[in-house]
Design a protein around this motif. Structure first.
Motif, short mmCIF file in Angstrom:
data_model
loop_
_atom_site.label_atom_id
_atom_site.label_comp_id
_atom_site.label_asym_id
_atom_site.label_seq_id
_atom_site.Cartn_x
_atom_site.Cartn_y
_atom_site.Cartn_z
N SER A 196 -59.93 -6.22 -8.86
CA SER A 196 -61.42 -5.70 -8.24
C SER A 196 -62.51 -6.47 -8.89
O SER A 196 -63.71 -5.79 -7.78
N GLY A 197 -62.51 -7.34 -8.56
CA GLY A 197 -64.34 -8.14 -9.23
C GLY A 197 -64.15 -9.50 -8.28
O GLY A 197 -63.60 -9.08 -7.19
N LYS A 198 -64.98 -10.72 -9.15
CA LYS A 198 -65.33 -11.76 -8.13
C LYS A 198 -63.67 -12.66 -8.32
O LYS A 198 -64.22 -13.59 -7.37
N GLY A 199 -62.28 -12.00 -9.65
CA GLY A 199 -61.41 -12.82 -9.22
C GLY A 199 -61.63 -14.45 -9.76
O GLY A 199 -60.74 -15.47 -8.97
N SER A 200 -62.26 -14.73 -10.23
CA SER A 200 -62.32 -16.17 -11.27
C SER A 200 -61.09 -16.09 -12.24
O SER A 200 -60.74 -17.61 -11.99
N ASN A 201 -60.78 -15.15 -12.66
CA ASN A 201 -58.86 -15.57 -13.11
C ASN A 201 -58.04 -15.32 -11.84
O ASN A 201 -57.24 -16.57 -12.32
N PHE A 202 -58.55 -15.17 -11.05
CA PHE A 202 -56.87 -15.73 -9.64
C PHE A 202 -58.04 -16.75 -9.38
O PHE A 202 -56.44 -17.57 -9.40
N VAL A 203 -59.21 -17.99 -9.11
CA VAL A 203 -58.69 -18.91 -9.14
C VAL A 203 -58.24 -19.99 -10.00
O VAL A 203 -57.62 -20.67 -9.87
N LEU A 212 -52.51 -9.00 -13.33
CA LEU A 212 -53.59 -7.99 -12.90
C LEU A 212 -54.78 -9.18 -13.32
O LEU A 212 -54.64 -9.48 -14.21
N ALA A 213 -55.80 -9.01 -12.58
CA ALA A 213 -57.10 -10.06 -12.96
C ALA A 213 -58.28 -9.39 -12.68
O ALA A 213 -58.81 -9.83 -11.44
N GLY A 214 -58.80 -8.79 -13.30
CA GLY A 214 -59.70 -7.71 -13.45
C GLY A 214 -58.96 -6.51 -12.02
O GLY A 214 -60.92 -6.50 -12.19
N VAL A 218 -48.56 -7.62 -15.83
CA VAL A 218 -49.28 -8.50 -16.73
C VAL A 218 -50.54 -8.86 -17.03
O VAL A 218 -50.96 -7.87 -15.16
N ASN A 219 -51.67 -8.69 -18.14
CA ASN A 219 -52.51 -8.27 -17.68
C ASN A 219 -53.65 -8.90 -18.62
O ASN A 219 -52.77 -9.58 -19.60
N ILE A 220 -54.92 -9.97 -18.59
CA ILE A 220 -55.80 -9.97 -19.36
C ILE A 220 -56.93 -9.11 -19.77
O ILE A 220 -57.70 -8.46 -18.73
N HIS A 221 -57.41 -9.43 -21.23
CA HIS A 221 -58.04 -8.51 -21.33
C HIS A 221 -59.56 -9.02 -22.22
O HIS A 221 -58.05 -10.03 -23.51
N PRO A 222 -60.89 -8.85 -22.25
CA PRO A 222 -61.51 -9.47 -22.49
C PRO A 222 -62.12 -9.40 -24.05
O PRO A 222 -63.02 -9.20 -24.77
N SER A 223 -61.25 -9.44 -25.23
CA SER A 223 -61.10 -8.78 -26.70
C SER A 223 -60.24 -9.29 -27.56
O SER A 223 -58.98 -9.51 -26.97
N LEU A 268 -71.66 -14.61 -24.22
CA LEU A 268 -70.32 -13.79 -24.34
C LEU A 268 -69.36 -13.62 -23.82
O LEU A 268 -68.23 -14.54 -23.77
N HIS A 269 -70.11 -12.79 -22.79
CA HIS A 269 -69.19 -12.66 -21.66
C HIS A 269 -68.67 -13.37 -21.33
O HIS A 269 -67.07 -14.45 -20.64
N GLN A 270 -69.28 -15.24 -21.08
CA GLN A 270 -69.44 -16.44 -20.14
C GLN A 270 -68.18 -17.15 -20.66
O GLN A 270 -67.08 -18.09 -20.22
N ILE A 288 -66.09 -16.06 -22.97
CA ILE A 288 -65.03 -15.56 -23.13
C ILE A 288 -63.69 -15.97 -21.79
O ILE A 288 -63.11 -16.66 -21.93
N GLN A 289 -65.01 -16.28 -20.98
CA GLN A 289 -64.04 -16.27 -19.13
C GLN A 289 -63.67 -17.89 -19.65
O GLN A 289 -62.29 -17.97 -18.27
N GLN A 290 -64.72 -18.37 -20.22
CA GLN A 290 -64.33 -20.14 -20.29
C GLN A 290 -62.34 -19.91 -20.93
O GLN A 290 -61.23 -20.98 -20.54
N VAL A 291 -62.73 -19.10 -21.74
CA VAL A 291 -61.09 -19.19 -22.64
C VAL A 291 -60.09 -18.37 -21.44
O VAL A 291 -59.00 -19.30 -21.79
N GLU A 292 -60.31 -16.78 -20.36
CA GLU A 292 -59.56 -16.61 -20.47
C GLU A 292 -58.87 -17.89 -19.19
O GLU A 292 -57.50 -17.48 -19.02
N HIS A 293 -59.58 -18.36 -18.80
CA HIS A 293 -59.00 -19.68 -17.73
C HIS A 293 -57.99 -20.48 -17.88
O HIS A 293 -57.42 -20.82 -17.22
C1 GRF Z 1 -61.93 -10.41 -16.76
O1 GRF Z 1 -63.20 -10.98 -18.19
C2 GRF Z 1 -60.85 -9.74 -17.62
O2 GRF Z 1 -61.28 -10.47 -18.98
C3 GRF Z 1 -60.98 -8.60 -17.00
O3 GRF Z 1 -61.96 -7.98 -16.04
C4 GRF Z 1 -62.50 -9.42 -15.87
C5 GRF Z 1 -62.46 -10.24 -14.61
O4 GRF Z 1 -63.08 -11.00 -14.05
N1 GRF Z 1 -59.91 -7.87 -17.56
P1 GRF Z 1 -62.88 -12.30 -12.87
O5 GRF Z 1 -62.83 -11.24 -12.18
O6 GRF Z 1 -61.23 -12.15 -13.29
O7 GRF Z 1 -63.99 -12.88 -12.77
#
Ligand code: GRF
Length: 216
Positions: A18-25, A97-99, A117-122, A177-179, A181-186
């Motif tokens: 639903s969002g900017k898609g950094s995890n998708f990239v 699922l990516a956001g 599957v999903n990713i969650h920032p905690s 903090l979110h930034q 966390i996102q680096q680790v997500e990627h």
């Molecule tokens: C991520 O922080 C993820 O953990 C959460 O939604 C955010 C999506 O970010 N479920 P992005 O669109 O992948 O940048």
């Protein structure tokens, strides 16, 4: 499944966001680099102008908006059917699922059992739901992190596949903090999705066992 040029089996992923898609990239780059034996067959969003759709099109990956129906936090039954139909038409084996900001219900999950599957920032089960990094900061924890999990009908409640910690610094803002966390997500999400599509994960009740000894 499709075959790559060497004749290796390649899974087909459907990404919902639903969002900017950094995890998708990050996932798309990992697929292109051969780190995930898969290709992204389709990206679907419930938000017509979501950044994830632009980023997918820029990478040449089919992307579409599908209306979510009248509810704010879930898809209605008709929309769930439309999402499943689009994923099936694209030959999708696993849904990532990516956001994606809506809860998926039985109709959808039964179409892809243990394949969503999903990713969650905690570090679940702490701080389920929205803006988990802000919840962690407001609560005053010293360590938070990232969780990749299978999706069930609850909100961020499915069996946990992988977790990684992120330290909270005294001078952190929600944004800083979110930034981090996102680096680790990627890093973590592509590694966990690779294990999933390689068939390395076994679910036993709430526990997910990794059949190889490799680290994340
Ligand atoms: C991520 O922080 C993820 O953990 C959460 O939604 C955010 C999506 O970010 N479920 P992005 O669109 O992948 O940048």
């Amino acid at each position: 499944m499709t075959l790559d040029v060497q004749g290796t089996t390649m899974a087909r992923l459907g990404v919902l966001g639903s969002g900017k898609g950094s995890n998708f990239v990050a996932l798309a780059h990992a697929c292109n680099a051969g780190k995930i034996p898969a290709s992204i067959a389709i990206v679907i969003s419930d938000v017509p102008d979501a950044g994830i759709l632009d980023r997918a099109r820029a990478l040449g990956i089919p992307a579409c908006y599908l209306p979510p129906g009248p509810f704010r936090t879930k898809l209605d039954e008709q929309s769930e059917e439309a999402y499943v139909a689009a994923l099936r038409d694209a030959g999708v084996d696993y849904v990532v699922l990516a956001g994606f900001m809506r809860v998926l219900k039985g109709r959808f999950l039964r179409a892809y059992p243990n394949r969503v599957v999903n990713i969650h920032p905690s570090l679940l089960p702490a701080f389920r739901g929205l803006e988990a990094w802000k919840q962690a900061l407001d609560y005053g924890v010293k360590v938070t992190g990232v969780t990749v999990h299978f999706v069930d009908e609850g909100v961020d409640t499915g069996p946990i596949i992988a977790q990684a910690a992120v330290m909270v610094e005294d001078d952190d803002t929600a944004a800083s903090l979110h930034q981090r966390i996102q680096q680790v997500e990627h890093e973590l999400y592509p590694a966990a999705v690779a294990a999933l599509v390689r068939g390395e994960l076994q679910i036993e009740g709430r526990k997910v066992r990794r059949l190889t000894r490799a680290g994340w």
